[in-house]
Each structure stands twice: as structure tokens, then as C-alpha cells.
Design a protein around this motif. Sequence first.
Motif, mmCIF file in Angstrom:
data_model
loop_
_atom_site.group_PDB
_atom_site.id
_atom_site.type_symbol
_atom_site.label_atom_id
_atom_site.label_comp_id
_atom_site.label_asym_id
_atom_site.label_seq_id
_atom_site.Cartn_x
_atom_site.Cartn_y
_atom_site.Cartn_z
ATOM 1 N N GLU A 146 0.832 -1.216 0.000
ATOM 2 C CA GLU A 146 0.000 0.000 0.000
ATOM 3 C C GLU A 146 0.860 1.258 0.000
ATOM 4 O O GLU A 146 0.606 2.204 -0.735
ATOM 5 N N MET A 147 1.905 1.256 0.852
ATOM 6 C CA MET A 147 2.800 2.424 0.917
ATOM 7 C C MET A 147 3.464 2.684 -0.424
ATOM 8 O O MET A 147 3.578 3.822 -0.875
ATOM 9 N N LEU A 148 3.913 1.607 -1.074
ATOM 10 C CA LEU A 148 4.585 1.770 -2.369
ATOM 11 C C LEU A 148 3.609 2.349 -3.389
ATOM 12 O O LEU A 148 3.939 3.272 -4.127
ATOM 13 N N ARG A 149 2.397 1.826 -3.393
ATOM 14 C CA ARG A 149 1.370 2.323 -4.340
ATOM 15 C C ARG A 149 1.054 3.789 -4.091
ATOM 16 O O ARG A 149 0.939 4.576 -5.024
ATOM 17 N N GLU A 150 0.916 4.148 -2.787
ATOM 18 C CA GLU A 150 0.597 5.548 -2.463
ATOM 19 C C GLU A 150 1.662 6.500 -2.981
ATOM 20 O O GLU A 150 1.409 7.661 -3.239
ATOM 21 N N ASN A 151 2.897 5.986 -3.096
ATOM 22 C CA ASN A 151 3.991 6.843 -3.556
ATOM 23 C C ASN A 151 4.339 6.606 -5.025
ATOM 24 O O ASN A 151 5.429 6.963 -5.476
ATOM 25 N N ASP A 152 3.437 5.940 -5.731
ATOM 26 C CA ASP A 152 3.629 5.637 -7.161
ATOM 27 C C ASP A 152 4.912 4.868 -7.460
ATOM 28 O O ASP A 152 5.569 5.122 -8.486
ATOM 29 N N LEU A 153 5.271 3.978 -6.590
ATOM 30 C CA LEU A 153 6.428 3.123 -6.869
ATOM 31 C C LEU A 153 5.911 1.780 -7.377
ATOM 32 O O LEU A 153 4.766 1.406 -7.119
ATOM 33 N N ARG A 154 6.772 1.074 -8.105
ATOM 34 C CA ARG A 154 6.346 -0.227 -8.647
ATOM 35 C C ARG A 154 6.640 -1.351 -7.661
ATOM 36 O O ARG A 154 7.607 -1.293 -6.911
ATOM 37 N N VAL A 155 5.783 -2.370 -7.708
ATOM 38 C CA VAL A 155 5.887 -3.474 -6.743
ATOM 39 C C VAL A 155 6.325 -4.753 -7.456
ATOM 40 O O VAL A 155 5.653 -5.217 -8.379
ATOM 41 N N LYS A 156 7.457 -5.279 -7.027
ATOM 42 C CA LYS A 156 7.893 -6.581 -7.541
ATOM 43 C C LYS A 156 7.868 -7.547 -6.362
ATOM 44 O O LYS A 156 8.289 -7.183 -5.259
ATOM 45 N N THR A 157 7.348 -8.736 -6.575
ATOM 46 C CA THR A 157 7.245 -9.695 -5.473
ATOM 47 C C THR A 157 8.023 -10.959 -5.818
ATOM 48 O O THR A 157 7.862 -11.498 -6.918
ATOM 49 N N TYR A 158 8.865 -11.395 -4.905
ATOM 50 C CA TYR A 158 9.554 -12.674 -5.093
ATOM 51 C C TYR A 158 8.810 -13.746 -4.321
ATOM 52 O O TYR A 158 8.418 -13.538 -3.164
ATOM 53 N N LEU A 159 8.628 -14.903 -4.958
ATOM 54 C CA LEU A 159 8.111 -16.071 -4.249
ATOM 55 C C LEU A 159 9.174 -17.158 -4.315
ATOM 56 O O LEU A 159 9.982 -17.198 -5.248
ATOM 57 N N LEU A 160 9.155 -18.039 -3.347
ATOM 58 C CA LEU A 160 10.135 -19.128 -3.303
ATOM 59 C C LEU A 160 9.424 -20.420 -3.682
ATOM 60 O O LEU A 160 8.422 -20.772 -3.062
ATOM 61 N N PHE A 161 9.932 -21.113 -4.699
ATOM 62 C CA PHE A 161 9.309 -22.390 -5.057
ATOM 63 C C PHE A 161 9.953 -23.511 -4.254
ATOM 64 O O PHE A 161 11.145 -23.749 -4.352
ATOM 65 N N LYS A 162 9.148 -24.174 -3.469
ATOM 66 C CA LYS A 162 9.526 -25.314 -2.626
ATOM 67 C C LYS A 162 10.382 -24.938 -1.406
ATOM 68 O O LYS A 162 11.573 -25.235 -1.332
ATOM 69 N N PRO A 163 9.734 -24.286 -0.437
ATOM 70 C CA PRO A 163 10.435 -24.040 0.830
ATOM 71 C C PRO A 163 10.755 -25.374 1.513
ATOM 72 O O PRO A 163 10.197 -26.397 1.112
ATOM 73 N N PRO A 164 11.629 -25.380 2.501
ATOM 74 C CA PRO A 164 11.927 -26.654 3.172
ATOM 75 C C PRO A 164 10.701 -27.197 3.899
ATOM 76 O O PRO A 164 9.764 -26.440 4.170
#
Length: 377
Positions: free
Chosen positions: A205-223
Motif C-alpha cells: 500500500e505504501m509503495l502504491r501511495e507513492n507511485d512506486l512499482r511493486v515486484k514480489t519474489y516467491l520461493l518455489f519449494k520451501p523446506p
Amino acid sequence: MANSCGILGDGSKAVKIHHLVKAPENTPKSISFRESWDASRPVTVYKTPENLPDGTPCTAATVILRSKGCAWWWKSGCTFCGYFNDVRDDVSADDMFSQWDYAKKKTNQFEGCQMVKVYTSGTFFEDRENPPEWQEIVLKETAEMGLHLVVEAQAQMCTPEKIEWVAARHPGCTVAIGLEAYDDSVLRFHVNKGFTTKQWHRAVEMLRENDLRVKTYLLFKPPFMSEGEALKHTTSWLVDVAKYSDEVSVNPMNIQKNTIVDRLFRNKEYRTPWLWSLVEMIKRAHHEMEGVNCRIIVHPTAGGKIRGAHNCGSCDSEVVAAIERYSVSGDPEEFNHLECSCESHWRAELENDLNLPVTLGFGTFRRGNPTDLVRAP
Ligand code: SF4
Ligand SMILES: [Zn+2]
């Protein structure tokens, strides 16, 4: 009472499990290895093909700095993260400036690049990790050069003041957050991430309010998760977080040295994912995300190697190449021609994982003759 109290302990302060597990990583040998790095040079600087926010293909420079490292790692740390191997806790502000100068010189002021990724093995704008005057220079210089900037952060380090400060110095840049899993139990017990999905939503939400772009990392197969469960969960996390992100990068587990996952792996309690699972995840998510404006990126680090996502050994390079191509083109037809006999072996493993109660999954060593692999040792 007598001295021995069995499992009740002897009254002394309890030792946290992560101190026991991480202890070898803080041996004199490990410390001297970390401190052997030259603090005035970055870890690495390289260029790769990328896409700008509007989808135009471009060249991106990646600069990985030798920073003080992630504050969360020093306190506790994610189970899979080996970034601490590359950091020095005595890096000074001068060192950070000379590393940045070195990166500019090496790329001739980022000649031919439209994008630059500045990675600090932690949170770029965390003042305990990186000097604020250095952060300011990087933000301003990259903005002046007209480069699209990508930096990384932990969700709980995003505060309204800091995000505003960043946005004022480099409007529209991308902040990448390693969410890893869109599930609080997995974050807590499998990843030890240090923040919750609620904190991630607040950061977005904070990033959006400041017009910044959001990149999200996900991890495939946690332990502590089987292949079948990983495919099922990561696909649904991907579809869910895509609604809040401009791009999602799914990182298949690769085993980094001296981490908790490394210990599990050496103890035969963890197997890196199949490349087929990544292909399947992309196909399913791509189909479910029709109409959602979010790019899916998968770069299998160490793909085809035992410590990275891998298949039988003969089809690996072709499957990795198709996944890499998809990350740039976004076209699922990249997977049309792929075929190998190990696919049925992978399918059987998924089927077993999802139908039989074996928490860590059925995965065995997957290189070699599949019939020999299922025989009793
Ligand atoms: S994955 Fe990120 S947050 Fe976790 S220990 Fe590593 S650098 Fe820190
Ligand atoms: Zn194969």
C-alpha cells in the motif's frame, strides 16, 4: 531438587534453535572467509536482457554490492538465504561509494542500459545496513541518468517516511520484496521470514501511495514441503499476489552454502524442485491470470544442477532455456515442444506426494535409471 531435571532443563537460559543451527556459520573459518573479500569492490556487475515497465525489451545492469548484509540475518535469518557468505560486517561508507564508482566505471556509466538493479543482500534503504548518504547518491544518480532502478527490501523495513523519501529521490522506481510465500504459517515455520502477509500488504500500500512499482519474489519449494504441495501452493500464491504486484518473480530453491536448507539437503531431507514443476506452475498460473496485468518471471538459478531445480540430466538445458525464454516473452507456447521420459517419473512423484501422508515427499535422487531408483537399496 537434584541437578538433573531431564527435559525441564536446569533453569539456565534457553538457547534458540537458530543459534544452534547457525553456530558453524560463525566459526573463525567462516568469519575469515567472509572477511577475505575486498570491501572496495562489488560482488559482481553484469548485464542481462530485461523488459522495461511498459514491456519494451531493454538491457539491464545488475550491481550486487558487498554490504554489511541483512539486519534480519544477523538477528535470525531466512532458512534458505546464503547472502551472508558475500557480506562483510565492517564495510564502511567509503567502501560503498568506491563499489558504486567501480560499477559505473566497469559499465562505462551504464552505457547501453535502460535499467539498473542495485542489490545489497538486504534492504537497500535500511540505514543500519547502508549509509543514507550513499542511498541518496544511488537514487539520485540513477534518476538523473534516466535509468529505471530496482532495489530490494524486507516488508517491515518499509515505513511511510522512508518510502516517501525514496520516491522523492527516484520517482517510479521498483521495490522488490521477498515475500516467498503468501501464507503466514509457511512464512513462520518454513522460511523464518521475519514478517507476515499483513506487513507485506501494508508495504505494498505504501509503495502504491507513492507511485512506486511493486515486484514480489516467491520461493518455489520451501523446506519441509513435498514437491506436490509446493506446486499446489506456489501456483495459488502466485495467482493471489499477482493482483497486488506489477511483476512476480518465482525463485525455485537453490541450495546456498551454510544455510539451514543446505544442512537438510546434506542430510537427504530436502530435494530441489523439478524443472517440470516450474513449467506446470507457469502454465496453470498463466491460464488463471488471463486479464491480470502482471508479468511472471522465473530464472532457475543453478538450473539443471543438483543444487538447483533439475530434471533427469538429459532434458535439463532445454527446459531451463524454455523457462528463461518465457520470462522475457510471456508466451506459454515456449513449452510446446518439450518432451522427455522423466516426465512420467515426475508425475508419479506428484501423485504420491498429494495422496500419501509423507510430509517431506517421495522425492529421491532423480538422475539415472528410474527403475533402479525405486528399487530397495
Ligand atoms: S532472504 Fe532477504 S530477508 Fe531473508 S535473510 Fe536473506 S537478505 Fe535477509
Ligand atoms: Zn528428462
